[in-house]
Design a protein around this motif. Structure first.
Motif, PDB file in Angstrom:
ATOM      1  N   MET A  73      -1.263   5.858  -8.122  1.00  0.00           N
ATOM      2  CA  MET A  73      -1.393   5.141  -6.109  1.00  0.00           C
ATOM      3  C   MET A  73      -2.316   6.028  -5.832  1.00  0.00           C
ATOM      4  SD  MET A  73       2.593   3.182  -5.249  1.00  0.00           S
ATOM      5  CE  MET A  73       3.060   2.010  -5.810  1.00  0.00           C
ATOM      6  N   MET A  74      -1.482   7.417  -5.772  1.00  0.00           N
ATOM      7  CA  MET A  74      -2.376   8.382  -5.407  1.00  0.00           C
ATOM      8  C   MET A  74      -3.893   8.863  -6.015  1.00  0.00           C
ATOM      9  SD  MET A  74       0.138  11.064  -3.304  1.00  0.00           S
ATOM     10  CE  MET A  74      -0.660  12.551  -3.898  1.00  0.00           C
ATOM     11  N   VAL A 105      -3.947   5.447  -0.428  1.00  0.00           N
ATOM     12  CA  VAL A 105      -2.895   5.934  -0.620  1.00  0.00           C
ATOM     13  C   VAL A 105      -2.438   7.295  -0.518  1.00  0.00           C
ATOM     14  CG1 VAL A 105      -0.620   5.733  -1.384  1.00  0.00           C
ATOM     15  CG2 VAL A 105      -2.710   3.590  -1.104  1.00  0.00           C
ATOM     16  N   THR A 157       2.457   7.642   1.680  1.00  0.00           N
ATOM     17  CA  THR A 157       2.164   6.090   1.709  1.00  0.00           C
ATOM     18  C   THR A 157       2.470   5.662  -0.003  1.00  0.00           C
ATOM     19  OG1 THR A 157       0.748   6.125   2.731  1.00  0.00           O
ATOM     20  CG2 THR A 157       1.083   4.314   1.902  1.00  0.00           C
ATOM     21  N   ALA A 158       2.571   6.094  -1.134  1.00  0.00           N
ATOM     22  CA  ALA A 158       2.539   6.049  -2.038  1.00  0.00           C
ATOM     23  C   ALA A 158       4.437   6.184  -2.763  1.00  0.00           C
ATOM     24  CB  ALA A 158       2.290   7.226  -2.995  1.00  0.00           C
ATOM     25  N   PHE A 191       5.867   2.714  -0.578  1.00  0.00           N
ATOM     26  CA  PHE A 191       5.686   2.009  -2.241  1.00  0.00           C
ATOM     27  C   PHE A 191       6.477   1.584  -2.635  1.00  0.00           C
ATOM     28  CE2 PHE A 191       0.611   1.571  -0.162  1.00  0.00           C
ATOM     29  CZ  PHE A 191       0.920   0.818   0.479  1.00  0.00           C
ATOM     30  N   THR A 237       1.177  -7.538  -1.973  1.00  0.00           N
ATOM     31  CA  THR A 237       0.115  -7.443  -1.271  1.00  0.00           C
ATOM     32  C   THR A 237      -0.004  -8.558   0.039  1.00  0.00           C
ATOM     33  OG1 THR A 237      -1.933  -8.480  -2.142  1.00  0.00           O
ATOM     34  CG2 THR A 237      -1.003  -5.954  -2.716  1.00  0.00           C
ATOM     35  N   MET A 264      -4.776  -2.034   5.234  1.00  0.00           N
ATOM     36  CA  MET A 264      -3.930  -1.255   4.188  1.00  0.00           C
ATOM     37  C   MET A 264      -4.257  -2.376   3.239  1.00  0.00           C
ATOM     38  SD  MET A 264      -2.932   1.228   2.338  1.00  0.00           S
ATOM     39  CE  MET A 264      -2.864   2.663   3.204  1.00  0.00           C
ATOM     40  N   VAL A 283      -5.535  -2.052  -0.632  1.00  0.00           N
ATOM     41  CA  VAL A 283      -4.806  -2.823  -1.965  1.00  0.00           C
ATOM     42  C   VAL A 283      -5.235  -4.077  -2.598  1.00  0.00           C
ATOM     43  CG1 VAL A 283      -2.283  -3.163  -2.842  1.00  0.00           C
ATOM     44  CG2 VAL A 283      -3.285  -1.315  -0.603  1.00  0.00           C
TER      45      VAL A 283
END
Length: 941
Positions: A187-188, A201, A205-206, A209, A223, A230, A234
């Protein structure tokens, strides 16, 4: 139940890079000019693991050619990585040799990264019943952590090691299972490896999630619950997210096998290790290696010893007879994290009564060599009050003599110890001892006898490295000293002086400094001898130290009223230029703002079609850019003049009056011997060597420097073209030498030869071009550079340089010879043996290598000139003191010396000064000194 066996797997490149960048501000350069930081950092980490953990099994994994699988999946993987630093490229083959000599297995497979190899082996070792320790600072490995696989993050910057087990990983990443680290990284993304991740992200945020959806797939399946931009980002990058997770996943089925017999830690080949460490000059590291593999201390006492110190409550009182008892044997050294006072036996004693003072003095007078260190209230020697003095003359042992704040009481104690300081036979050791000499002079103490300064010694041994005591202690003694910040606080925060610190803390801090400096002296004395630097140290640098101390104490008289008037004149000049610039631009703007200036020149006035920009997109308005445009655009020429006047006013005219000492009414610059790698002195607080003299206003600043009083006059003595004379001497070029021997103007003579005209037909322009080449040749001037400095085209400049070398063929051969010598030896030398190490002389990068090649040519010339004027200063000062002249030497500015000459001594000293300077060092061609005098420095120059 048998104890579980342990396997340690080291990620080589993670530790190599970590070691290299940990020392980036203080690289470890050996006598061959080789940067050994990466090798040393890795080796220390390796030895520390072995010493601390005594592993059953151990191996080191290397990357080899990157990850084929990841590049196939994503060709841009790691594409944005900067080129590997040269020191690391050089390091890898040496590290391979070290590991082979230590019989430690190297795990390496083409097209597979170290983390995949370690991941695969850890799974296999787990099945074989082993507990695996992945030795790396890289957080990516956290995904592999299980009950039997942990991360072992090595000690760094004084922090201890960290073990990341399952609970630690869950806590660090705020997750339920270490495997979720893969989703977190996906994610990052990762800028270093060029893993894209999900746009927008970050860390928080990661984690959010993962708490909500558990995985990348969980996020992408939901999603519809996201909002705004955002959600758009995504959903638009789902495939990129899955690809990023794939790239972040460590591969666990690589073609390597864990055979426990092959990974068992075995006996090293001691001779092979010795040979490699000797080549690298890892003396201290080899001693540690021997302790670990030959004679380890029982029960690891290095970490269990307590300090023997009065401040710790274990030292005897000063009334006891064992005041000078020897310290206990030192324990084994700690490799990383360093030795410290808390884990090293020592005997540091506070001298707290008259009996102890008398005993200490008696003991000092029996020594051949003593290190001392003053503790004061200020770095300004004219303001500094003594708080205490530490003494050491044996490793691990020392004494602290506190000095009362009341000056009369202080003088009573110091008068007693004068016998030691002024003893001509006892060697005095110090780190930057010039400071201590100046402080003691405030108490009428003249430090006499032989001197050894560890800062200067190290400066000669390794001029490109930093020379402060803490760095030297870590580099040469593996010891981390107490920091001054820990005692008195950082500037602006809990700021206090040493007077506010408890006597126990003063004792521990001050005596440790003296003890370390004493130990460093023993190391450096041998290295000076081994490198042929003892004579340069003892006959030039140390005598010069005493000369500089006297010059700094003397200071120079400055006319503050003249500077005030000059400041007002400069203000008028600056305002006139501003008005002119705004008129030419037809707009007013902030001249000091590079952004606004760039917009005016390149958007508004459109001076060039394609102006250069910085990385941030702003127009470049640096001096080199503007200088190129100044000939064609008056506004640019005026901007450069404006900048010069503003700098002159702020840096010198307005600043110098603030530097006048309130007690002496003089300016006292401080000369640093251990800054410029060439051997030149530098001046600071204030810097009197960089006062501009090429402009009329710049020259006027020198007019503010005046004699002591009406009975004195300033005399300036300046070596004429000493660098060109040294080029002729060192190269042996007979054509150039004959010009000097015949007393010809060297620039005119050069012009006559290269332009093929008679001496009396040389034009001013031809002489100017020849002068530019003469001085530029030692700095490797190119046709492009010469063209920029003259009105010649690049073609004409090339032709001039080619003709120059034809005129002086021996000079060209000398330059090639110097570069070849540097390539073979890693250094060049001055006439007196001063070395300049050139670690990049064999660099594969042409720009970096070119800079080193230029240094190979000019360092011996600049350094020889610096050595010669130092000898002249020493000889002149000795003569002044021997004859007890009233005249004083005040300043050294590159090739010039400035004196306050008593008018009664003027006619006597003028020829003496000239003779001493011209005969400081005998060349086959004469040195020539120009002299003048006046009622201010400008008139005398």
């Amino acid at each position: 139940m048998p104890e579980q066996k342990r396997l340690f797997l080291l990620d080589a490149f993670a530790l190599i890079f970590r070691g290299y960048y940990a020392l980036i501000k203080n690289p470890r350069i050996n006598s061959k000019g080789m940067d050994t930081s990466a090798i040393l950092g890795f080796t220390n980490s390796l030895l520390d693991v072995i010493r601390r953990e005594k592993p059953d099994h151990l191996a080191v994994a290397f990357d080899k050619g990157g990850s084929s699988a990841r590049v196939d999946a994503f060709p841009e993987y790691k594409a944005n990585r900067q080129e590997t630093p040269e020191a690391i490229k050089i390091a890898v083959p040496y590290i391979h040799k070290i590991l082979e000599a230590m019989n430690i297995p190297i795990i390496e497979v083409a097209g597979i990264e170290a983390d995949d190899l370690i991941g695969t082996l850890s799974v296999q070792a787990d099945k074989a019943g082993y507990k695996t320790f992945m030795v790396t600072p890289d957080k990516d490995y956290a995904q592999l952590v299980t009950d039997n696989v942990v991360m072992y993050r090595p000690a760094r910057m004084g922090n201890g090691i960290e073990i990341w087990d399952v609970e630690k990983v869950k806590e660090k990443f705020e997750i339920e299972d270490p495997k979720q680290v893969i989703d977190y990284l996906g994610m990052m993304g990762d800028a270093v490896d060029n893993i894209p991740g999900l746009p927008g992200v970050g860390d928080k945020t990661a984690k959010k999630f993962l708490k909500a959806y558990g995985s990348m797939e969980g996020l992408l399946a939901n999603t519809h619950e996201l909002k705004g931009k955002m959600k758009e980002k995504v959903e638009a990058n789902k495939e990129l997210g899955l690809l990023s997770k794939q790239l972040a996943t460590i591969i666990l089925d690589c073609p390597v096998q864990f055979h426990e017999d092959n990974f068992e830690l075995s006996t090293p080949d001691f001779q092979a290790v010795s040979d490699i460490f000797q080549e690298l000059e890892f003396r201290r590291t080899f001693e540690n290696f021997q302790r670990i593999f030959k004679a380890p201390t029982e029960n690891n006492t290095a970490e269990k010893t307590t300090p023997v110190s009065e401040s710790g409550g274990n030292a005897p009182s000063t009334s006891q007879l064992d005041l000078f008892a020897a310290p206990s044997d030192a324990p084994a050294e700690v490799i990383t994290g360093f030795q410290e006072a808390k884990n090293t036996n020592h005997f540091y004693q506070h001298i707290n009564n008259e009996l102890a003072q008398n005993l200490l003095l008696k003991k000092l007078m029996q020594q051949k060599s003593v290190c001392f260190d003053t503790e004061t209230t200020s770095l300004n020697t004219f303001e500094a009050q003594l708080v205490g003095i530490a003494f050491s003359f044996e490793k691990g042992k020392g004494y602290y003599l506190p000095i009362p704040e009341d000056k009369n009481q202080a003088l009573v104690i110091l008068d007693k110890f004068k016998a030691f300081f002024e003893n001509e036979e006892i060697e005095k050791i110090g780190q930057n001892i010039k400071y201590d000499i100046k402080v003691l002079s405030n108490y009428s103490i003249d430090v006499k006898g032989p001197i050894f300064d560890t800062m200067l010694a190290h400066y000669l041994i390794n001029p490109d490295m930093r020379h402060n005591m803490n760095v030297l202690a870590e580099s040469y003694l593996n010891y981390q000293a107490i920091s001054i910040e820990s005692l008195i606080g950082k500037k602006g925060k809990n700021q206090k002086t040493m007077r506010d610190v408890s006597v126990d803390d003063q004792t521990e801090y001050a005596v440790e400094d003296a003890d370390i400096t004493f130990q460093l002296k023993q190391v450096f004395e041998k290295e000076l001898k081994e490198n042929g630097l003892t004579k340069l140290f003892s006959e030039i640098e140390i005598p010069l130290l005493k000369v500089l101390a006297k010059m700094e104490i003397e200071g120079i008289n400055v006319d503050a009223d003249f500077l005030k008037g000059l400041s007002e004149d400069l203000n008028k000049d600056i305002l006139e230029l501003e008005t002119s610039i705004y008129g030419e631009a037809a707009v007013e703007f902030n001249l000091a703002s590079p952004k606004q200036l760039g917009e005016v020149l390149f958007d508004h006035l459109k001076l060039v079609d394609k102006p250069k920009k910085t990385k941030t997109g702003q127009y470049k308005t640096s001096e080199d850019v503007l200088s190129y445009l100044a000939n064609d655009h008056e506004i640019v020429a005026n901007i450069l003049k404006w900048r010069g006047l503003v700098k002159l006013k702020n840096t010198y005219v307005d600043a110098l009056p603030n530097e006048i000492n309130s007690e002496t009414n003089r300016i006292h610059t401080t000369y640093s011997q251990a800054v410029a790698a060439t051997g030149r002195l530098s001046s600071n607080n204030p810097n009197l060597q960089n006062i501009p003299i090429r402009t009329e206003r710049g020259k006027q600043v020198r007019k503010a420097f005046v004699p002591k009083d009406k009975n004195y006059t300033l005399l300036a003595a300046d070596y004429s073209q000493i660098e060109l004379r040294l080029i002729a001497e060192l190269s042996g070029d007979e054509t150039m030498k004959s010009s000097f021997l015949n007393g010809e103007d060297i620039h005119r003579a050069t012009a006559a030869k290269v332009f093929n005209v008679a001496l009396d037909e040389v034009t001013r322009e031809q002489r100017s071009h020849a002068k530019t080449v003469n001085f530029g040749i030692i700095y490797g001037v190119s046709a492009f550079g010469l063209s920029n400095q003259t009105n010649l085209s690049r073609k004409e400049s090339k032709a001039l340089i080619d003709t120059y070398y034809e005129t002086y063929p021996t000079l060209k051969a000398y330059i090639a010879k110097q570069i070849d010598f540097a390539r073979d030896n890693g250094y060049v030398e001055t006439l007196l043996g001063r070395r300049r190490y050139l670690k990049n002389i064999n660099s594969q990068n042409a720009i970096v290598r070119g800079a080193a090649e230029r240094n190979a040519v000019n360092a011996p010339i600049q350094g020889s000139a610096a050595d010669i004027i130092k000898i002249a200063m020493i000889n002149i000062q000795n003569l002044f003191e021997k004859e007890n002249y009233k005249s004083k030497m005040l300043l050294q500015v590159h090739d010039e010396l400035v004196f306050d000459i008593h008018k009664d001594e003027l006619e006597l000293l003028k020829p003496i000064i000239k003779e001493e300077m011209e005969n400081a060092y005998k060349l086959s061609i004469p040195l020539d000194v120009d002299m003048d005098m006046g009622d201010n420095w400008l008139d005398a120059h």
